[in-house]
Design a protein around this motif. Structure first.
Motif, PDB file in Angstrom:
ATOM      1  N   LYS A  96       3.465 -33.717 -77.142  1.00 25.57           N
ATOM      2  CA  LYS A  96       4.182 -34.980 -76.916  1.00 25.57           C
ATOM      3  C   LYS A  96       5.411 -35.063 -77.818  1.00 25.57           C
ATOM      4  N   GLU A  97       6.548 -35.435 -77.230  1.00 27.62           N
ATOM      5  CA  GLU A  97       7.745 -35.690 -78.022  1.00 27.62           C
ATOM      6  C   GLU A  97       8.268 -37.050 -77.616  1.00 27.62           C
ATOM      7  N   GLU A  98       8.707 -37.820 -78.591  1.00 23.29           N
ATOM      8  CA  GLU A  98       9.243 -39.126 -78.233  1.00 23.29           C
ATOM      9  C   GLU A  98      10.427 -39.487 -79.111  1.00 23.29           C
ATOM     10  N   GLY A  99      11.247 -40.386 -78.607  1.00 27.03           N
ATOM     11  CA  GLY A  99      12.411 -40.832 -79.361  1.00 27.03           C
ATOM     12  C   GLY A  99      13.061 -41.979 -78.619  1.00 27.03           C
ATOM     13  N   SER A 100      14.060 -42.562 -79.236  1.00 24.34           N
ATOM     14  CA  SER A 100      14.762 -43.641 -78.546  1.00 24.34           C
ATOM     15  C   SER A 100      16.255 -43.554 -78.811  1.00 24.34           C
ATOM     16  N   ILE A 101      17.005 -44.040 -77.837  1.00 29.07           N
ATOM     17  CA  ILE A 101      18.458 -44.034 -77.931  1.00 29.07           C
ATOM     18  C   ILE A 101      18.937 -45.461 -77.666  1.00 29.07           C
ATOM     19  N   THR A 102      19.864 -45.930 -78.489  1.00 27.81           N
ATOM     20  CA  THR A 102      20.439 -47.257 -78.253  1.00 27.81           C
ATOM     21  C   THR A 102      21.861 -47.088 -77.755  1.00 27.81           C
ATOM     22  N   GLN A 103      22.175 -47.816 -76.697  1.00 25.96           N
ATOM     23  CA  GLN A 103      23.557 -47.861 -76.211  1.00 25.96           C
ATOM     24  C   GLN A 103      24.050 -49.299 -76.328  1.00 25.96           C
ATOM     25  N   TYR A 104      25.330 -49.440 -76.617  1.00 25.89           N
ATOM     26  CA  TYR A 104      25.912 -50.750 -76.910  1.00 25.89           C
ATOM     27  C   TYR A 104      26.950 -51.114 -75.859  1.00 25.89           C
TER      28      TYR A 104
END
Ligand SMILES: C[S@@+](CC[C@H](N)C(=O)[O-])C[C@H]1O[C@@H](n2cnc3c(N)ncnc32)[C@H](O)[C@@H]1O
Length: 229
Positions: free
Chosen positions: A183-191
């Motif tokens: 399992k790999e996880e992450g998050s990206i925020t866009q503005y």
């Protein structure tokens, strides 16, 4: 933990925006040809497909990206790409800088002026900066939501929520290794950046805008053409 930009690089082919991005690239190529520029820097070049178009059309192009995985993919296409930062590029060494497919949305409002200052440094006076940004519809009507993909060896879940002008995209990827799943996880925020912000820049004059419809039935992106003051 994996760099979220590298995780995005890993899932990019599973999401499958290729046809829409090709349409976007044709807009950029048309504009670059009309501007008669030759030396182009592609910031956030990703997998290098636009760099390949540039090479095939006779431009002298370099791509930079903060994801090593993306840069490896670009190099495999036979184009020039690197993980170096904008501020490491030689001053006034390009006639045009492009930042394609939401790259500016990856940059937080507090950091965007510094980013634009770095773009300005690599351009001479009168040099062009071309980019696109997501419209509110692009965030609310297109990007927000949940998406699954399961091909037997990879199971992907992308869950994107838009609130307070920010899109938070959570990514979870399970990949089969022998009889187990990794399992790999992450998050990206866009503005979201409003057009009004781009109209009052000190280093750049906004010379033209173009609405872009890639995914929905109203413009989900705006393409912006700037000239360095
Ligand atoms: C949605 S992808 C678009 C990639 C590419 N331009 C294309 O057309 O496929 C956004 C890219 O921007 C890169 N990126 C985000 N912020 C960056 C920054 N500050 N400097 C360089 N690359 C950046 C990410 O690694 C990712 O490859």
């Amino acid at each position: 933990m994996i760099n979220p930009l590298d995780l995005y690089a890993k899932i990019e082919s599973l999401i499958g925006f290729d046809a829409q991005y090709e349409m976007l690239y044709q807009n950029y190529l048309e504009i670059l040809n009309a501007l008669h520029v030759k030396r182009v820097l592609d910031v956030g070049c990703g997998n290098g497909r636009f760099l390949k178009h540039l090479k095939d059309n006779g431009f002298e192009a370099l791509g930079i990206d903060r994801s090593t995985k993306m840069v490896e993919r670009a190099l495999a296409l036979g184009v020039r790409a690197s993980t170096k930062e904008l501020c490491e590029c030689e001053a006034e060494s390009f006639e045009c800088v492009v930042a394609i497919a939401d790259v500016l949305n990856y940059i937080a409002p507090l950091e965007i002026n510094a980013f634009l200052d770095d773009v300005a440094l690599v351009l001479p006076k009168g040099g062009y900066f071309i980019c696109d940004v997501n419209t509110l519809y692009g965030f609310e009507g297109v990007a927000e939501g949940v998406m699954y993909h399961d091909n037997g060896t990879q199971f992907l879940c992308v869950d994107a929520t838009f609130a307070n002008k920010e899109l938070l995209t959570k990514i979870v990827l399970f990949e089969k290794e022998h009889e187990l799943y990794r399992k790999e996880e992450g998050s990206i925020t866009q503005y979201f950046h409003p057009l009004s912000f781009f109209k009052k820049l000190i280093s750049f004059k906004l010379v033209s805008t173009r609405p872009i419809i890639l995914f929905g039935d109203e413009p989900d992106k705006t393409l912006l053409i700037f000239q360095k003051r």
